[in-house]
Enzyme design. Structure first.
Site, PDB file in Angstrom:
ATOM      1  N   SER A  82       0.828  -1.213   0.000  1.00 14.29           N
ATOM      2  CA  SER A  82       0.000   0.000   0.000  1.00 14.29           C
ATOM      3  C   SER A  82       0.861   1.262   0.000  1.00 14.29           C
ATOM      4  O   SER A  82       2.035   1.241   0.373  1.00 14.29           O
ATOM      5  CB  SER A  82      -0.905   0.027   1.222  1.00 14.29           C
ATOM      6  OG  SER A  82      -1.636  -1.164   1.323  1.00 14.29           O
TER       7      SER A  82
HETATM    8  N1  SAH Z   1      -1.089  -4.868   3.885  1.00 11.35           N
HETATM    9  C1  SAH Z   1      -0.322  -5.155   2.706  1.00 11.35           C
HETATM   10  C2  SAH Z   1      -1.067  -4.820   1.428  1.00 11.35           C
HETATM   11  C3  SAH Z   1      -1.364  -6.097   0.754  1.00 11.35           C
HETATM   12  S1  SAH Z   1      -2.303  -6.111  -0.712  1.00 11.35           S
HETATM   13  C4  SAH Z   1       1.062  -4.513   2.750  1.00 11.35           C
HETATM   14  O1  SAH Z   1       1.350  -3.773   3.701  1.00 11.35           O
HETATM   15  O2  SAH Z   1       1.876  -4.807   1.880  1.00 11.35           O
HETATM   16  C5  SAH Z   1      -3.607  -7.209  -0.189  1.00 11.35           C
HETATM   17  C6  SAH Z   1      -3.227  -8.628   0.143  1.00 11.35           C
HETATM   18  O3  SAH Z   1      -4.433  -9.296   0.497  1.00 11.35           O
HETATM   19  C7  SAH Z   1      -2.623  -9.418  -1.006  1.00 11.35           C
HETATM   20  O4  SAH Z   1      -1.370  -9.908  -0.614  1.00 11.35           O
HETATM   21  C8  SAH Z   1      -3.615 -10.556  -1.233  1.00 11.35           C
HETATM   22  O5  SAH Z   1      -3.012 -11.785  -1.589  1.00 11.35           O
HETATM   23  C9  SAH Z   1      -4.288 -10.634   0.123  1.00 11.35           C
HETATM   24  N2  SAH Z   1      -5.626 -11.273   0.108  1.00 11.35           N
HETATM   25  C10 SAH Z   1      -6.632 -11.123  -0.795  1.00 11.35           C
HETATM   26  N3  SAH Z   1      -7.694 -11.889  -0.443  1.00 11.35           N
HETATM   27  C11 SAH Z   1      -7.347 -12.535   0.716  1.00 11.35           C
HETATM   28  C12 SAH Z   1      -8.010 -13.470   1.553  1.00 11.35           C
HETATM   29  N4  SAH Z   1      -9.235 -13.919   1.298  1.00 11.35           N
HETATM   30  N5  SAH Z   1      -7.357 -13.916   2.648  1.00 11.35           N
HETATM   31  C13 SAH Z   1      -6.081 -13.498   2.932  1.00 11.35           C
HETATM   32  N6  SAH Z   1      -5.408 -12.626   2.168  1.00 11.35           N
HETATM   33  C14 SAH Z   1      -6.037 -12.141   1.062  1.00 11.35           C
END
Ligand code: SAH
Length: 235
Positions: A82
């Site tokens: 993010s």
């Molecule tokens: N907080 C993160 C941003 C990640 S982007 C950071 O600081 O880098 C969102 C993430 O959510 C992705 O890695 C994706 O794989 C995960 N995601 C999407 N659906 C999900 C689910 N049902 N359960 C767990 N993770 C999920």
């Protein structure tokens, strides 16, 4: 002079490059903090957590030179880390205390989890990609952040073994706030999540649970990768 092809100058160059990187990181962080202050962020625990977590560490080698940019960036498995100012905004809105137990859905790079780990007592973060789980664990360990546990699983099911949570943060977008997450939110708790359709603008919603009822407030328009059901079968 040594004659093995690795003269003292190579070591010197590497040290200089590392120092230049560290200096660039410090400058980018200082600029970010100034900008956040001017936007009214006064949460000193949060700002000092941002100072202590180098974003570079959460990026692949190819993306590291962009670490100082206040934008979302691509990470492994086709996901994104993010935008730092949005990480701060979401964390600030959650008003995290040192005794709180926090659930994060969507570990991704682990950057947001690291910030949460420095602010809360106990953090559980769930990710559907095994590769990202392993990388995030390594990165958190290298920073000696021991308050965060990264779980491989489907965040749409929440994590009942450690519920209820004082705070829940969802860092991927879905059409609605999953009821199971609202059920795992403690009384007096807060949850933040981007709500909206895949690939389009979503609204960042802050939910509070009081007296068993939930109320919500829309904070901003955002763009996040989608929440996807189930764990990834590959990667
Ligand atoms: N907080 C993160 C941003 C990640 S982007 C950071 O600081 O880098 C969102 C993430 O959510 C992705 O890695 C994706 O794989 C995960 N995601 C999407 N659906 C999900 C689910 N049902 N359960 C767990 N993770 C999920």
């Amino acid at each position: 002079m040594s004659d093995n092809g690795e003269g003292p100058d190579d070591g010197e160059d590497m040290r200089n490059a590392a120092e230049r990187q560290a200096e660039a990181d410090r400058e980018a962080t200082a600029a970010l903090i100034l900008r956040l202050r001017s936007q009214g962020i006064r949460n000193t625990r949060l700002l000092s957590a941002i100072e202590r977590v180098p974003r570079r560490l959460f990026l692949s080698a190819a993306m590291q030179r962009h670490s100082g940019e206040d934008t979302a960036l691509p990470i492994e498995c086709g996901q994104t880390i993010s935008q730092p100012s949005l990480v701060v905004r979401m964390t600030d809105a959650l008003d995290i205390g040192p005794a709180h137990k926090v659930l994060e859905v969507g570990t991704g790079s682990g950057f947001q989890a690291a910030i949460l780990g420095l602010m809360a007592g106990e953090v559980h973060s769930i990710e559907r990609y095994r590769t990202l789980v392993d990388l995030a664990r390594e990165r958190l360990a290298s920073l000696r952040i021991t308050s965060v546990r990264v779980h491989h699983g489907d965040g749409l099911e929440g994590l009942s073994e450690h519920a209820p949570y004082d705070r829940i943060i969802v860092t991927a977008a879905g059409p609605e706030i999953p009821k199971v997450l609202l059920d795992q939110l403690a009384e007096g708790g807060k949850l933040i999540m981007p709500r909206g359709p895949k690939g389009s603008v979503q609204e960042l919603v802050l939910v509070e649970k009081q007296g068993g009822r939930v109320s919500e407030k829309v904070l901003a328009e955002v763009r996040f990768v989608p929440l996807v059901e189930g764990t990834a079968s590959r990667l």
